[in-house]
Scaffold this active site. Structure first.
Site, PDB file in Angstrom:
ATOM      1  N   ARG A 109      13.017   8.808 108.782  1.00  0.00           N
ATOM      2  CA  ARG A 109      12.191   9.954 108.343  1.00  0.00           C
ATOM      3  C   ARG A 109      12.932  11.296 108.376  1.00  0.00           C
ATOM      4  NH1 ARG A 109       8.097   7.237 111.299  1.00  0.00           N
ATOM      5  NH2 ARG A 109       6.968   5.883 109.863  1.00  0.00           N
ATOM      6  N   LYS A 130      18.332  19.789  96.998  1.00  0.00           N
ATOM      7  CA  LYS A 130      17.806  18.720  96.140  1.00  0.00           C
ATOM      8  C   LYS A 130      18.673  17.486  96.332  1.00  0.00           C
ATOM      9  CE  LYS A 130      15.561  21.095  92.326  1.00  0.00           C
ATOM     10  NZ  LYS A 130      15.584  21.336  90.864  1.00  0.00           N
ATOM     11  N   GLU A 174      28.127  24.732  85.003  1.00  0.00           N
ATOM     12  CA  GLU A 174      27.102  25.259  85.929  1.00  0.00           C
ATOM     13  C   GLU A 174      27.414  26.707  86.300  1.00  0.00           C
ATOM     14  OE1 GLU A 174      24.432  23.496  86.423  1.00  0.00           O
ATOM     15  OE2 GLU A 174      24.874  21.367  86.693  1.00  0.00           O
ATOM     16  N   LYS A 184      22.646  31.213  93.328  1.00  0.00           N
ATOM     17  CA  LYS A 184      21.780  30.071  93.632  1.00  0.00           C
ATOM     18  C   LYS A 184      21.045  30.283  94.954  1.00  0.00           C
ATOM     19  CE  LYS A 184      20.996  25.212  93.716  1.00  0.00           C
ATOM     20  NZ  LYS A 184      21.370  23.872  93.301  1.00  0.00           N
ATOM     21  N   GLU A 240      10.668  24.781  94.098  1.00  0.00           N
ATOM     22  CA  GLU A 240      10.507  24.895  92.647  1.00  0.00           C
ATOM     23  C   GLU A 240       9.050  25.043  92.205  1.00  0.00           C
ATOM     24  OE1 GLU A 240      13.544  22.745  90.421  1.00  0.00           O
ATOM     25  OE2 GLU A 240      12.107  22.501  88.809  1.00  0.00           O
ATOM     26  N   ARG A 281      12.745  28.713  90.594  1.00  0.00           N
ATOM     27  CA  ARG A 281      13.850  27.769  90.744  1.00  0.00           C
ATOM     28  C   ARG A 281      14.035  26.920  89.481  1.00  0.00           C
ATOM     29  NH1 ARG A 281      15.907  24.128  95.889  1.00  0.00           N
ATOM     30  NH2 ARG A 281      17.618  23.169  94.724  1.00  0.00           N
ATOM     31  N   ASN A 330      17.386  25.064  85.874  1.00  0.00           N
ATOM     32  CA  ASN A 330      17.476  23.900  84.992  1.00  0.00           C
ATOM     33  C   ASN A 330      17.807  24.284  83.552  1.00  0.00           C
ATOM     34  OD1 ASN A 330      16.967  21.755  86.798  1.00  0.00           O
ATOM     35  ND2 ASN A 330      14.847  22.424  86.906  1.00  0.00           N
ATOM     36  N   HIS A 357      19.278  21.724  81.304  1.00  0.00           N
ATOM     37  CA  HIS A 357      19.167  20.411  81.943  1.00  0.00           C
ATOM     38  C   HIS A 357      18.168  19.478  81.268  1.00  0.00           C
ATOM     39  CE1 HIS A 357      21.584  22.352  84.943  1.00  0.00           C
ATOM     40  NE2 HIS A 357      21.566  21.316  85.762  1.00  0.00           N
ATOM     41  N   HIS A 373      19.819  16.168  80.636  1.00  0.00           N
ATOM     42  CA  HIS A 373      19.399  14.901  81.264  1.00  0.00           C
ATOM     43  C   HIS A 373      19.093  13.849  80.207  1.00  0.00           C
ATOM     44  CE1 HIS A 373      18.112  16.892  85.354  1.00  0.00           C
ATOM     45  NE2 HIS A 373      19.416  16.748  85.228  1.00  0.00           N
ATOM     46  N   HIS A 388      27.784  15.141  83.814  1.00  0.00           N
ATOM     47  CA  HIS A 388      26.591  15.990  83.963  1.00  0.00           C
ATOM     48  C   HIS A 388      26.853  17.394  83.394  1.00  0.00           C
ATOM     49  CE1 HIS A 388      22.957  17.645  85.719  1.00  0.00           C
ATOM     50  NE2 HIS A 388      23.676  18.592  86.291  1.00  0.00           N
TER      51      HIS A 388
HETATM   52  P1  NAD Z   1      30.918  13.332  90.706  1.00  0.00           P
HETATM   53  O1  NAD Z   1      30.345  13.394  92.039  1.00  0.00           O
HETATM   54  O2  NAD Z   1      30.782  12.067  89.935  1.00  0.00           O
HETATM   55  O3  NAD Z   1      32.462  13.710  90.815  1.00  0.00           O
HETATM   56  C1  NAD Z   1      33.235  13.720  89.655  1.00  0.00           C
HETATM   57  C2  NAD Z   1      34.497  12.833  89.811  1.00  0.00           C
HETATM   58  O4  NAD Z   1      35.468  13.538  90.551  1.00  0.00           O
HETATM   59  C3  NAD Z   1      34.254  11.529  90.553  1.00  0.00           C
HETATM   60  O5  NAD Z   1      35.055  10.525  89.968  1.00  0.00           O
HETATM   61  C4  NAD Z   1      34.745  11.861  91.952  1.00  0.00           C
HETATM   62  O6  NAD Z   1      35.131  10.724  92.681  1.00  0.00           O
HETATM   63  C5  NAD Z   1      35.918  12.741  91.657  1.00  0.00           C
HETATM   64  N1  NAD Z   1      36.284  13.697  92.673  1.00  0.00           N
HETATM   65  C6  NAD Z   1      35.474  14.369  93.522  1.00  0.00           C
HETATM   66  N2  NAD Z   1      36.170  15.274  94.214  1.00  0.00           N
HETATM   67  C7  NAD Z   1      37.473  15.144  93.829  1.00  0.00           C
HETATM   68  C8  NAD Z   1      38.665  15.810  94.187  1.00  0.00           C
HETATM   69  N3  NAD Z   1      38.675  16.833  95.030  1.00  0.00           N
HETATM   70  N4  NAD Z   1      39.811  15.409  93.604  1.00  0.00           N
HETATM   71  C9  NAD Z   1      39.814  14.395  92.697  1.00  0.00           C
HETATM   72  N5  NAD Z   1      38.712  13.752  92.292  1.00  0.00           N
HETATM   73  C10 NAD Z   1      37.547  14.132  92.866  1.00  0.00           C
HETATM   74  O7  NAD Z   1      30.321  14.481  89.761  1.00  0.00           O
HETATM   75  P2  NAD Z   1      29.938  16.004  90.014  1.00  0.00           P
HETATM   76  O8  NAD Z   1      30.168  16.672  88.730  1.00  0.00           O
HETATM   77  O9  NAD Z   1      30.556  16.545  91.236  1.00  0.00           O
HETATM   78  O10 NAD Z   1      28.368  15.939  90.299  1.00  0.00           O
HETATM   79  C11 NAD Z   1      27.475  15.508  89.314  1.00  0.00           C
HETATM   80  C12 NAD Z   1      26.207  15.041  89.987  1.00  0.00           C
HETATM   81  O11 NAD Z   1      25.605  16.134  90.680  1.00  0.00           O
HETATM   82  C13 NAD Z   1      25.165  14.516  89.028  1.00  0.00           C
HETATM   83  O12 NAD Z   1      24.640  13.310  89.513  1.00  0.00           O
HETATM   84  C14 NAD Z   1      24.113  15.592  89.024  1.00  0.00           C
HETATM   85  O13 NAD Z   1      22.827  15.084  88.750  1.00  0.00           O
HETATM   86  C15 NAD Z   1      24.225  16.116  90.418  1.00  0.00           C
HETATM   87  N6  NAD Z   1      23.716  17.492  90.581  1.00  0.00           N
HETATM   88  C16 NAD Z   1      22.853  17.722  91.588  1.00  0.00           C
HETATM   89  C17 NAD Z   1      22.375  19.001  91.812  1.00  0.00           C
HETATM   90  C18 NAD Z   1      21.483  19.271  92.985  1.00  0.00           C
HETATM   91  O14 NAD Z   1      20.946  20.393  93.071  1.00  0.00           O
HETATM   92  N7  NAD Z   1      21.315  18.345  93.889  1.00  0.00           N
HETATM   93  C19 NAD Z   1      22.802  20.049  90.987  1.00  0.00           C
HETATM   94  C20 NAD Z   1      23.687  19.781  89.968  1.00  0.00           C
HETATM   95  C21 NAD Z   1      24.150  18.492  89.771  1.00  0.00           C
HETATM   96  N1  GLY Z   2      20.349  22.245  90.091  1.00  0.00           N
HETATM   97  C1  GLY Z   2      19.004  22.720  90.052  1.00  0.00           C
HETATM   98  C2  GLY Z   2      18.462  23.133  91.379  1.00  0.00           C
HETATM   99  O1  GLY Z   2      19.110  23.035  92.398  1.00  0.00           O
HETATM  100  O2  GLY Z   2      17.355  23.536  91.451  1.00  0.00           O
END
Ligand code: NAD
Ligand code: GLY
Length: 367
Positions: free
Chosen positions: A118, A140, A182, A224, A234, A238, A242, A245, A249, A262
């Site tokens: 939890r 998130k 972003e 942010k 949100e 907030r 998006n 997005h 998405h 992404h």
């Molecule tokens: P990712 O986590 O897939 O990383 C991209 C690639 O880079 C992967 O292959 C990873 O292994 C590699 N990598 C990571 N760090 C590295 C480094 N220092 N050197 C070499 N390679 C490295 O993708 P991302 O773009 O970081 O994140 C995208 C994800 O984030 C999506 O799933 C998206 O939905 C999510 N997201 C979440 C929020 C949130 O608020 N929670 C906001 C925006 C995006």
């Molecule tokens: N990436 C959108 C949020 O964090 O609200």
């Protein structure tokens, strides 16, 4: 090093941005209250940075879970690997999870922390530009479902965020550009001055000039953090985060997770949002072209994939979490630096905007 705070009362937490931070245990250790730590990473990032983090945690009981790498593994099945190991090694409620990686690792480790017994503590150590400016901040967490992106999740704030800009040196160019999407988003939705700065400094960012990158990360996080502090769950503003997005998405889900990054999908989504804003008379051709140029200059695609039909796009967008009463809510631009959420548009304008921004062929993508 620069330190910002996400102001959430007793759940406030610091975001540290700078070089060499993985070698500074004093930044991590005050946020670990028990003795059990699980570092969640993946098979790409762990060989690069796990050793440094482990060294910073010497003296604690430290375990690792390595996830397969990729957006297509951001699902409930992969999440189970974390729970299996936590339970298998008798981790209790005083444990801390550390997410070491990009947004995929961060979202999954965060969701595991939100749900294990939890809710347990977690720390974000983001290693992609995208994760440093966006996904590690704001709480998130979640995973994808085959029918929709990020559809299973929870809000769960980290105890701290440590963005070591040195980790970006090993990131490939395509991933760096994805993170810039972003960064551009913050300028477009609420910081026109930052947009001007980005237009002037985009090449320096692509060349990874450390000072410029650090500035862009800090300013993005500042934007942010202010929005999250004002609207953590949100209920209102907030949703502006998006921008791009709802369209993005749909591209990610429609093309199959991982085909489009992404950030690439969000970049194209922001252009379609700008096209819609033009159709509503809010921005002009000049501003639309400015936005397209900035996104193109960042090495990002400016056209949606040809194989995703307008009909399919709309079908996928109909599942967006922002939607209410059967209407697709969109984040659009009143002008560069001011975004609004609206469902007050004509459906034919949405179709026309999507038609206008399809690539003729898949090969005409910018990358
Ligand atoms: P990712 O986590 O897939 O990383 C991209 C690639 O880079 C992967 O292959 C990873 O292994 C590699 N990598 C990571 N760090 C590295 C480094 N220092 N050197 C070499 N390679 C490295 O993708 P991302 O773009 O970081 O994140 C995208 C994800 O984030 C999506 O799933 C998206 O939905 C999510 N997201 C979440 C929020 C949130 O608020 N929670 C906001 C925006 C995006
Ligand atoms: N990436 C959108 C949020 O964090 O609200």
């Amino acid at each position: 090093m620069k330190t910002l705070t996400v102001e959430l009362g007793e759940r406030s937490y610091p975001i540290h941005v700078g070089q060499g931070l993985l070698r500074r245990p004093e930044l991590i250790r005050p946020h670990i209250k028990g003795r059990q730590v699980m570092i969640v990473s993946n098979e790409t990032v762990a060989p690069l940075y796990m050793e440094s983090v482990r060294t910073a945690l010497q003296g604690l009981h430290c375990a690792e879970t390595l996830l397969p790498d990729g957006e297509r593994y951001k699902n409930l099945e992969t999440l189970n690997l974390i729970y299996d190991q936590l339970l298998g090694e008798n981790f209790d409620r005083s444990c801390t999870l550390i997410a070491l990686g990009g947004g995929v690792v961060g979202d999954m480790a965060g969701f595991a922390a939100a749900t294990y017994q939890r809710g347990v503590d977690f720390i974000q150590i983001p290693t992609t530009l995208l994760a440093q400016v966006d996904s590690s901040v704001g709480g998130k967490t979640g995973v994808n479902h085959p029918l929709g992106k990020n559809m299973i999740g929870a809000f769960h704030q980290p105890r701290c965020v440590i963005a070591d800009t040195d980790t970006l040196n090993t990131l490939d160019d395509r991933e760096l550009s994805a993170g810039l999407a972003e960064v551009i988003k913050y300028g477009l939705l609420g910081d026109a001055e930052f947009c001007d700065w980005l237009e002037e400094n985009m090449q320096a960012l692509l060349d990874r000039e450390p000072d410029k990158l650090a500035y862009a990360i800090e300013r993005s996080c500042r934007n942010k953090a202010a929005i999250v502090a004002a609207d953590e769950r949100e209920a209102g503003q907030r949703a502006l985060l998006n921008l791009g997005h709802t369209f993005g998405h749909a591209i990610e889900t429609g093309m199959g997770y991982g085909q489009w990054l992404h950030g690439e999908a969000v970049a194209t989504g922001m252009i379609i949002a700008a096209e819609m804003s033009k159709r509503l008379g809010w921005i002009g051709d000049d501003e639309l072209h400015r936005i397209e140029n900035l996104i193109g200059k960042a090495g990002l695609p400016t056209r949606a994939p040809a194989s995703l039909s307008t009909e399919r796009f709309i079908e996928l967008m109909a599942r967006d979490k922002k939607n209410q009463g059967g209407k697709i809510r969109l984040v659009l631009l009143k002008r560069i630096g001011e975004a609004v959420v609206t469902s007050d548009y004509r459906p034919q304008d949405l179709r026309a905007a999507l038609d206008a921004h399809h690539a003729i062929t898949e090969r005409s993508l910018a990358f």
